[in-house]
Design a protein around this motif. Structure first.
Motif: not given
Ligand SMILES: [Zn+2]
Length: 381
Positions: A323-337
Motif C-alpha cells: 500500500c503506497s498510502a500506509c505502507g502495509f505489505r502482504f502477500h497479494r493472494d491473501g489480501v482478498g481473504a
C-alpha cells in the motif's frame, strides 16, 4: 447488503406508485391536522388512519414511518440551518420496504408479499433470506437492496471466523485472523486444460471423417470415455481439496466461514464452466455438514484491491500487495481473504503483523482427512 438492479415492469411501477400515493396522503393529512387542530399526529395514529390495499401492512407502515423520519431529520437540521424545509412535498413514487414478515426465500426465489389480493413480487434469488428489502429508483432503473444486518449492539466474536476467497488466483485462500493458507488449484487447472485440449483434438479428427460412419462413431465413443474419466478426476480433486480445507478449519476451531459472494465471475480464474460455482457450493456444503460450523456470504467488491489497514485501493503489482498510502505489505493472494473476513466482522483496519501464507498443494494420494504435519510450506508462493 446486496443490491440488485431491475428493469421497470408494470408491477414495480404499481408498487412504487402505491407507496407514493400513500406517502402523499400522509403528508397532506399531517399538515392539515397541524393547521386546523394544531396537533402533531403520532406515527401510530397515522398508520391506523392511512393504509394501502396494494402494499403489505408492514410495508405501508414503513412508508408512514418514512415521513416521520423526514420530519425528525428536519427538526434536527433546523437548529443549525434556518433554511431547512419540512417535508411538505407530495411524491408520485416512493420507495417500498419489506420487513422480515413479508420476506420468504423458496426454491431459489425471493418472494416479497404485498397487500391481500395482490401478487407477490418474485425475484430469482440464490442467496439466503435477508431481514429487510427496499425497492428504490436510481433514475433509470429500480434497485432492490437486501439488508442482512446483524444487530449493531452485538459485534461478532472475532475468534472462530475465517474469511475464504475462493477461486480468485487459487482454489481457495483462507485467513483466520492469524494464519493464511493457500490451496492452489494447479492440478485442477491442468486437468481442465487437458479436457479442453482433448475436446478440440478429437472434434477436429472427427470432422475429417464421414458423419455417422463406423470410424466416426467409434471416435465419438472414445472421446466421451476420455472426457468422462477426466470429469471424474476433476470431481475427485474438488472433493478432496474442499474436504481438506473444511477439515483443517474445523480442527482450528473455526465456526463461521465467510465466503466471498461471487457475482462477478469474469474476473476470476476460470476453472472451467460451472467449476467456479461448484467450488463455492462444495465448500459451503461441506461447512454445513460440520456440526457447529456455518457458511455466510459476504459481498466481495474490491476485496483483492483494498488495503486491509487503511482501506485505500490499489491494483497489486507483482507478488506482494504494497500500500503506497500506509505502507502495509502482504502477500497479494491473501489480501482478498483478509478483507472478506474483515468486512464480515465490520472491523476497521487490520493491525499488527500477519504471518505469511502457507501453501497446501493437492497430491493425488492425499487422504481425505489431512493431518497437520502433512501440510507443507511452500516458501516460493
Ligand atoms: Zn494502506
Amino acid at each position: 447488503m446486496r443490491r440488485l438492479h431491475l428493469a421497470p415492469t408494470p408491477q414495480l411501477d404499481d408498487l412504487a406508485r402505491a407507496a407514493g400515493e400513500l406517502y402523499s396522503r400522509v403528508v397532506v393529512s399531517f399538515w392539515r391536522t397541524v393547521r386546523k387542530k394544531n396537533v402533531w399526529l403520532k406515527p401510530s395514529s397515522m398508520m391506523r388512519w392511512h393504509t394501502s390495499n396494494q402494499l403489505h401492512a408492514h410495508s405501508a407502515d414503513a412508508v408512514v414511518q418514512g415521513f416521520y423520519d423526514a420530519l425528525k431529520s428536519w427538526r434536527k437540521r433546523r437548529k443549525t440551518d434556518p433554511q431547512a424545509k419540512p417535508p411538505y412535498r407530495r411524491r408520485r413514487y416512493c420507495w417500498v420496504q419489506w420487513k422480515s414478515s413479508a420476506i420468504r426465500v423458496q426454491k431459489g426465489e425471493l418472494i416479497l408479499s404485498n397487500g391481500r389480493g395482490n401478487a407477490s413480487l418474485v425475484v430469482p434469488w440464490p442467496w439466503e433470506a435477508p431481514v429487510r428489502v427496499e425497492l428504490g429508483w436510481t433514475g433509470t432503473e429500480y434497485e432492490l437492496r437486501a439488508v442482512y444486518s446483524r444487530p449493531a449492539a452485538e459485534p461478532v466474536a472475532e475468534g472462530g471466523v475465517a474469511g475464504a476467497d475462493l477461486g480468485e488466483v487459487h482454489l481457495a485462500v483462507v485467513h483466520d485472523g492469524e494464519r493464511t493458507t493457500i490451496y492452489n488449484g494447479r492440478e485442477l487447472r491442468a486437468k481442465r486444460q487437458y479436457q479442453n485440449k482433448i475436446k478440440a483434438a478429437l472434434a477436429a479428427k472427427q470432422s475429417r471423417l464421414k458423419k455417422g460412419s463406423r470410424r466416426w462413431r467409434r471416435l465419438g465413443r472414445s472421446k466421451q470415455k476420455q472426457l468422462r474419466k477426466l470429469e471424474n478426476q476433476i470431481r475427485d480433486i474438488l472433493h478432496k481439496q474442499t474436504t481438506a480445507l473444511v477439515s483443517t478449519l474445523h480442527d482450528r476451531g473455526v465456526q463461521t466461514v465467510v465466503i466471498g459472494d461471487v457475482r462477478n465471475l469474469r474476473k476470476r480464474v476460470d476453472y472451467g464452466p460451472a467449476a467456479n460455482q461448484r467450488i463455492h457450493q462444495m465448500v459451503s456444503g461441506r461447512v454445513r455438514q460440520r456440526l457447529g460450523m456455518q457458511a455466510v456470504l459476504q459481498n466481495e467488491a474490491y476485496t483483492s484491491q483494498e488495503c486491509p489497514r487503511c482501506g485505500s485501493r490499489h491494483k497489486p503489482r507483482g507478488r506482494e500487495y504494497a500500500c503506497s498510502a500506509c505502507g502495509f505489505r502482504f502477500h497479494r493472494d491473501g489480501v482478498g481473504a483478509v478483507n472478506i473476513r474483515r468486512k464480515y466482522l465490520g472491523r476497521g483496519p487490520v493491525v499488527g503483523a500477519m504471518a505469511s501464507p502457507t501453501g497446501v498443494r493437492w497430491q493425488p494420494h492425499r487422504r481425505v482427512r489431512v493431518a497437520r504435519d502433512e501440510r507443507e510450506r511452500i516458501p516460493a508462493l
